[in-house]
Structure formats: structure tokens, C-alpha cells
Design an enzyme around this catalytic site. Sequence first.
Site, PDB file in Angstrom:
ATOM      1  CE  LYS C  79      -3.730   2.143   2.758  1.00 23.44           C
ATOM      2  NZ  LYS C  79      -4.588   2.013   3.956  1.00 23.44           N
ATOM      3  CB  SER C 155      -7.908   3.857   3.125  1.00 19.79           C
ATOM      4  OG  SER C 155      -7.049   3.207   4.034  1.00 19.79           O
ATOM      5  CB  SER C 179      -8.244   1.130   6.030  1.00 13.16           C
ATOM      6  OG  SER C 179      -8.918   2.355   6.013  1.00 13.16           O
TER       7      SER C 179
END
Lengths: 99, 520, 501
Positions: C79, C155, C179
Site C-alpha cells: 500500500k 482505504s 481499512s
Amino acid sequence: MELHPDDLKRIARLARIAVSDAELAPLQSQLNGIFGLIDELQAVDTKGLEPLAHPLDVVQHLPQRLRDDKITELDQREANMANAPASENGLFLVPKVLE
Amino acid sequence: MSAKKGIPTGWEVVIGLETHTQLSTASKIFSGSSIAFGAEPNTQASAIDLALPGTLPVLNKAAVECAIKFGLAVNGGDDRHIAPRSVFARKNYFYPDLPKGYQISQFELPVVTGGSVTINVDGVEKVIRLTRAHLEEDAGKSVHGYVAEGYVEDGYAEEPAHGQSGIDLNRAGVPLLEIVSEPDMRSAEEAVAYAKALHGIVTWIGICDGNMQEGSFRCDANVSVRKFGDEKLGTRAEIKNVNSFRFLEKAINYEIRRQIELIEDGGKVVQETRLYDAERDETRSMRSKEDAMDYRYFPDPDLLPVEISRDWVEEVCAAMPELPETAAARLVAEDGITIVEARLITQSQAFVRYYENLREYSGSAKRSARWMLGEISAFLNREQLEIDDPEVPSESVVGTIIASEAAQEISKTVAREQFQALCDKTEADIQALTKIIEKHELRQAWIRYIESKGLKQVSNAGAIEKMIDDVIAANPKSVEEYKAGKEKALNALFGQVMKASNKTANPAQVTEILKRKLAS
Amino acid sequence: MSLNLSYASLKSLRAALDSKQVSSVELAEHFLARAEDALSLNAFLHIDRGLTLSQARAADARIAKGEAGALTGIPMAHKDIFVTRSWRSTAGSKMLADYVSPFDATVVEKLNHGAGMVCLGKLNCDEFAMGSSNENSAFGAVKNPWDTSRIPGGSSGGSAAAVAAGLTPAATGTDTGGSLRQPAAMCGISAIKPTYGRVSRYGMIAFASSLDQGGPMARGAEDCALLLDAMAGFDERDSTSLNNKQAATPILARFSEAYASNASTGAPLQGVRIGVPQEFFGEGLSADVRAAVEAAIGEFEKLGATRVEISLPRTRLSIPAYYVIAPAEASSNLSRFDGVRYGHRAKEYRDLKDMIERSRAEGFGAEPKRRILTGAWVLSHGYYDAYYLQAQRVRRLIAQDFQEAFKSCDFIMGPVAPTTAWKIGEKNNDPVAMYLEDIFTLGVSLAGLPGMSVPCGFGADKMPVGLQIIGNYFDEGRMLAAAHQYQQVTDWHARTPEAFR
């Protein structure tokens, strides 16, 4: 809690975010929506409760760990300043600072 | 009411000090960067100090230990003011020399609460209470007047070459202990005495090098005035940027005058931060920071509460040097010197060491104390030297001179002059002698020296009488004047005898014999 | 048997590498090609073949020398909230569009330098990890591989989409209020947010420090166990990193032990009590999600577990508490982005203050701005006690509720999100509506508990549904083992979106 345009301007100044006049009204209504949501906290009886800053504090006691006083970071100026928007002679450059 | 220097009658001044002391650690408070002074810009600014994305703080143990030492020192070794649990908070504000956009400091739960410092102004002792002492990180610095070839430090430069400032973050994250006093001081003199006493403590316990030029010890003064007898405190102004005791005194006195004149002219003091400008000897308002007071403090979620166990405090306490107060009391009890002398001797550990050595070599505590406060202090002040400076004559030689004076081998005047010769290095042979004494502690060498120079004190009554007879014979006018009741004439005769003896005659004996002869 | 590399488990990739069926370079080439073919998903932000292949070659050398660990040579992606020395690190923000970190995050060091995994690149995410739909990325929305007109969740949406589409066998993500779990649920993969303090936050671009936790995303629970074991561990650079006895026990050892204990019996989860909180099944939960989650709990009962009805009475309050605490911490954490030392600096400005205000106004998107302003407000003079401290007290109540619940159960199970993935653009004009979607994940974050999402079926619109498994502190090994048991008798985690097979 109701946010007024003056409050929003003050808080935007405090947070150093430029907000244009056109953005003001929609932002005010969105933030008021959020404040409406968080106002639900006011009804909760929390008398005598300690605020929980670190989640695991609820089950175990965790004090701050202390580092030995040793110099472990050596000069990395070139790498550390590689992302600087403006720099000269090892200094970050900014518009004139007034005291 | 008591009259205070520089304060108009009818007014009272209230002063509190916030002192930032830079702690003598090797590395920064939350990172492993060096805090050594004078490095090239940003060469001691790590990713953590620059607040690069993803970096986190880890607390330096030595910084906490410094705070513990201070807490013990201002409480006479008592641990009750050292918080078992203290919390780091974020003080949020934007400034280009503050990389994270917040300063990690302590707010609600500081590491030290309470304590006191005793000051002495004109022989009067006063206790100044401390509010708190907390750990925090320093900010970096803005380099103004930046020009491409180099830079000018500080804010007094000409207009910058291309209208920009440079940011150097070497100082960002340097550990500080901020010491906050209660508003207990009533004059600039008291404030300076407090600052000096505090300076003495932090350097004594070794948590700060005390170097004011390098900014290791900086004072902010909160100053307000009120009509004498008023209960309510006046509005205060905070003076920042004071980095010498002299400037502190001047800045406060300027501020007192400014505030009193302002009020007397019907104006009002505004609560604000003012900068002291040493060049113009005035304080001036800083451009007001909008919303500056709303720092949005909250506990730093990157750090956990700091816990200080009683075991740790005890460990630190055991390793602490004898505190100045304790040392002073001991010297009074052991050596029979006065408390005022003891306080002055305990102004630093080096001072005490020097005194204790001097006492050893001279064999007289009281004389050593008097010398410390007299000749030696005067010499240090004149030459702007610290007691541990290599330029200061060694304890063995000075002690030998004092011993010789005590044994009445030389007069007090000769002792002083020889000390002076030592300090001034005017006489080559006393320098050579110094080496011998330092090496072999040969008191005999000293005796030979004073004899060879004709400096040895004459206490032989016959020899003195002979000299006095000669002087009386040569100065009939003075003798007449004295006999006519002019006491002063005796001084002239006394001076003549001393001169004739090359200052070696025992002054007490001279006076006594002179009076006896003139009376007959 | 020929292995479908795109969707193979980490264990089978290990076997393939060890048996020289495939090299690490070949694996990297395979996944890089898939990632390049699937650019329309917008899952990857930065790919650099040269860097990836050099890591793969190093891994092959390690394998050849017989020095390979369980994960050496297996591709993964990060990420873009974890900073990397070699790839740009943007946090999905224009503020950091060109930012290159001079150091690697601890997680990057552990997974790539330590375990020898091969990094394929950096994955899209909501700006500064703020969002539940991945529409808040400055570099465009990520699409859900199951239906590209829908959001992948957020997210960690780029991570979830990339794993679901078989662009990488594994990815890292972070979870501040859900997330990791919510995008895993919406993309039909497995993910675990460990106990707060298990995974170092050093090098994770901070959103809300007391809530942020990194964790793995992969197809199955066993993969997650292998990954989490390599990611977790004490880090002296993070003051909140745990170094107590419980944290020192390797997760994989706990996992294997728990899995092996009753595995051979017909009821491997015998004695395990599953708490089902009534508050997770009230109004607002869509019927299709409820059905899938109920069926999954039934499956656990078939494995020997018993169902216990429990209550988490402050579930609703987790929303206001979270939306005070997270923005407060974020407002402060994001103050460092001032255009002075790095990051976006406005081109035009009057003076220093104007430079900072404009740089921040231009560099931050709408959602970070809303949260920064909310946070500054709740911390500001006069509101600190009423909002921030009150929220932290409510946080204690929420954490205590979980401890009360764990007296009568071993795990808590329920839905991850009230609905399956919605259409891109459907909710992004209404921040409050979006915040309400986080109701089932926020409590776990506030309490710092481990929570995971496991695929458990599909909704009416053929979109994946996730089962949330919440454990007590440090119980990740046992949670992962139970989930692995479930995945032995179900195949939801093995389903793949047709367009990406």
C-alpha cells in the site's frame, strides 16, 4: 455544536488551509453534518472514567520505553533534503521569516 | 515598603522566569542525532528531526535522568516532586523551524512539580518557589539575511539578498528542561540572582553546560507591575530572547519603566510577547501571532506515559554530587566559616574543589575562605575567568602563600602582591618557584624564596625598634604633629617604617612599638 | 498438475519455487505482466520492472544457496502508505506526488529485505488512508475487479483489488477504522488487522497514531498467517511497538498449534465459543449480507463451535468517538506537510504564511481537509474536554464492552460492512453517509483488538461479502487458525472474478 462562517475561517487559519469564499458554504454544511454526528457523545455518562489514550491500556500497563543516549543517526543531509522544494547550501529556503 | 533599585516609589514589580536549559546529553530527546554545537546546517538533522513522513519519536533515557536530577536538586534530595507518571503532549502551531507542526512538550503532567531555589541579594536570603520543570524538544532556527555565499546568523542582518530565509534544523529535537518559577521576584536584581542560582544548580549537577552564548541557558521573563498594596496582579508581558544575565537585568528594568510610564500616562499594558533588542536596549512587541494562544494541546499518541520508579530515583540520587545547600551547611559546620562565605564557595563544584584544596595547602579554612571571596574572586572577575581555568594559579602555590601569611612569615600586603605576581606572571622566578611547589610541595622552597628576596616578615622587636628610631629621627615634623594630637600623623610614620622594612615588618608590632616610643 | 500462478496460495508458490518449477524472476514477470494488463483497475500507482526484477534475482540467488525462508521469492506489493526508498511514496496524495523516502518502512525491511519477498510496486489507496471507497485518492478511484463500476472499499482499496484480480499474491494494507477489513470484504479476499502495537508503524505515513495498524491481505487465512508472522515484531523505532511476552510469541507458531490441536477430528473447533453481537445485526444491515454472515456462522457451528448471543451496547457510539479521535490525531499528524522541507509547495504566494496555507489547500484533497478542520476544531480551546477527552472516555467504555464480551466467548463474529460494494460516485458527496458505513469496524480499532475479514459468500448483486472475526488481544494465531479451518470446508476465498482469471 454549530459551526458559523467565522468559526470556520478561524479554524482554517489555525490549520493553515486556505479556504476560498466559494468553498466556505459547502464546507460549512459538511462540517456541521459531521459535528451533528459527533454530538452524540454528549449524552454519554462518562463520570469517573479515565480517557483511554493507548488502546491496550484497558488490559495492561504499558509505560514509555526509553532509548539509550547514543548517537545512532549520522549525517544524511543530501538524502534527507532531496525532496526539498527549495534549498541552497544545506539550508531549506522559505519566504522570509518575520519575527 | 522596601526600596528596590530602579523601581519608583509606590510601585511593585512582579517577575516570574521561564528558563530553557539545554540538557547535556549526547543525542537528541527523540532521535539518535548528535546535539553538538556548531555543525554545518542540517548535518545533524535526521529523518526524524525533519519529520519526514513515517518517522516516530523514541524518548532518550538520559534526558529523563537529567530531569530527575533537577527534581532532586531543587528539593534538597527529596523525591516527592518527581512525578511517577508524566505525559508528553503535542503543542500545535505552524512555524518553518518546527518540522512536525507541533512541539513535543509536557503540559498537564510535567516530570517535576514544585521545589525551590534560595537567592541572596545584598546579604538578604529569599526563597523563590518553582512551579514546575518539564521536558521538551527545541525548535530549529531560521537563518535570516540569507545570501548565496553564506549566511548571517540571527535577526539583525540587512535585508536578505533574495528575500528568503534559510532553515537549519540541527537544533530541532535538542532536549530542553523548561523550568518555570512562581512570580516571586520583585526586582530585576532578584530575577538575575534567581537566574544565576538556577544556572549554578544545573551546572553543578551537570545537566546543562550553562553556555549562554550558545543558547544552552535562556531566560524568558514574565514582568508585570502594580501599585504597591494591590492584591491583583498587573497584566504581564513576556520578554523573550534574553541570553545573558546582564541583558536580563537591562531588559527587565526597561520593561518595568515602560509599563509604569504607560500606566502613568493612562495607558494599559497588553499581554504580549516582547523581544529584547540588546543593541537598542529596549523590548519591542513581536508581531502578534494570530490565534497564537490556541495550541490545541493533547497527549502525543506516538508516546506512552513516562514512568519513573522510586528505584530509579534512588539510583540517580545515590550517584548525585553533594548539593550546594548541603555542601554549604557542611562547610559552615566543619570549617567555622560564615554562611555567606559558604554560599559563595558553593557557587560551583569547581569552586568547592579549589577551596578544599586551598584549605589543605594553607592549613587554614577561614583564611582560605577569605581569600576565595577576596583576592581570588577579584582576580576571576577582573580577568573574566572560571575557577577551573588553567590561567588560575594552582591551589598548592596560593595555599603556600596563605600558610606563610598565617605563620606571619610574610605580611598580608606581601602575600597579596606575590599572589598578584603569580597571576600576572610578572616575576620569572615566582613562576619557576610555582613549578617546584606544585611538583614537590616544598614549603622550604618558598621560605628560601622569600628570604632571598628580602620578603620575609620581620618580627624581631630589636630590628623593628631600630628602624622606628631611625624614622622618628628623620621625621621630627610628623612626631610633633602627632604629639599635638593629630592622629593622622601616626599613619605617615607607620608608612615610613614599612617602607624602610621593604614591607616586611610585622605591622602589628610596628604600630605597637611606634605608639610606645612616641608616648614616652 | 499445473499451478494457476495468479491465484495460488503462498504455500504452493513456495513449493513451486523450491522444486524449481518456477523461478522468482518468472513469478515477478508473471505478476508484473498481469499488473500492466490491468492498469484500468488503477490498483497500482508505481511499477518499476527493473527494481522488482533485481529483487527477484536476489531472491533466486538466496533460494539457490538454500537460504530461502517461507516467503523468499514470492511477489507482493505495498500500500502506498508505507515509505520505500526505491519507489515513490505518495499516500495517495498530491501533497506527496513526487516524494521519495530516504528510508524504508520497518514493514518493508522485514518483508522485502528480511523475508526476501519481491516487491511488485506500490498500491493505490485513499488519500492518507482516509476513506472507505478509495475514491479519495488524488490519483483516481480504484475499481472493484468483481464489477468495475463499483468501489473496492477503502482505504486499502488498491491492495484489495490487486489481490482479488490476481495481480499479486499478497499485499500490505493499513487499518485505522476498518481499512484492511472492509476492502478485503468488498473484494472477496482475506485480511487481518492485528492487535495495536504488533506491527511497527515506523515508515507508515501516519493518519491517526493511536489507531493505525499495518496488516496483510491475501487470498486465504493461512497466507495471512505467514505474512503477519513476517511483518509483526518489536521495533525499537516505534514507541508503541509491543515487546511484552505475549507479543514475543510467534504468530505462526500459535497458528500451527491452534490449527493442529483438533484438526483431525470431525469437530476441529470443538469448545470454541463464538459471540454474536445483536447490535451487528440490527436495522441498516442489508439482508444479503446478513444471510451470508449467518450462513458462515452456521458453518463454524458445524465445525464444532458454539454460538453465544452477546451484546456490544456502545457499537453506535464508536462512530462519533472515532470521528473525534481520528481527525484530532490526523489534524496534528498532517501539520508536517507545510511545503517547507518536502511535498507540494504552491507556485504563487504572498508571504510565508500564504505559502503554507496555499500549499496545504492545493496539496490536500477534500477528505483530508475535512478531517484536519474537524480535528483542529475538537482540539481547540473550549472543546478539548467536551469532545476529545469525552471521546477518549467513551473509547474506554467501548474497549471495556469488548472485554466484558470476551468473558463469554472466544471470538466475536459478524459482518464487516452493512452492505456490499456500492457504485463509484454513489456516496461521495455525503461524508456522513460514508462514515456510517464504518459502524462494524470502528469499535475494534478504538479498542486496539485484532480483527479480520474472511470471504463468506456473495450478495444479491453478486458482490463479495466478508465475515468479520474479532479476537481478544494477541489472539491472532488462534483467529487465523479458525478462519483456516473454515476455509478448508468452504471455497469463497478461492473464487475469482471472471474478468481476471
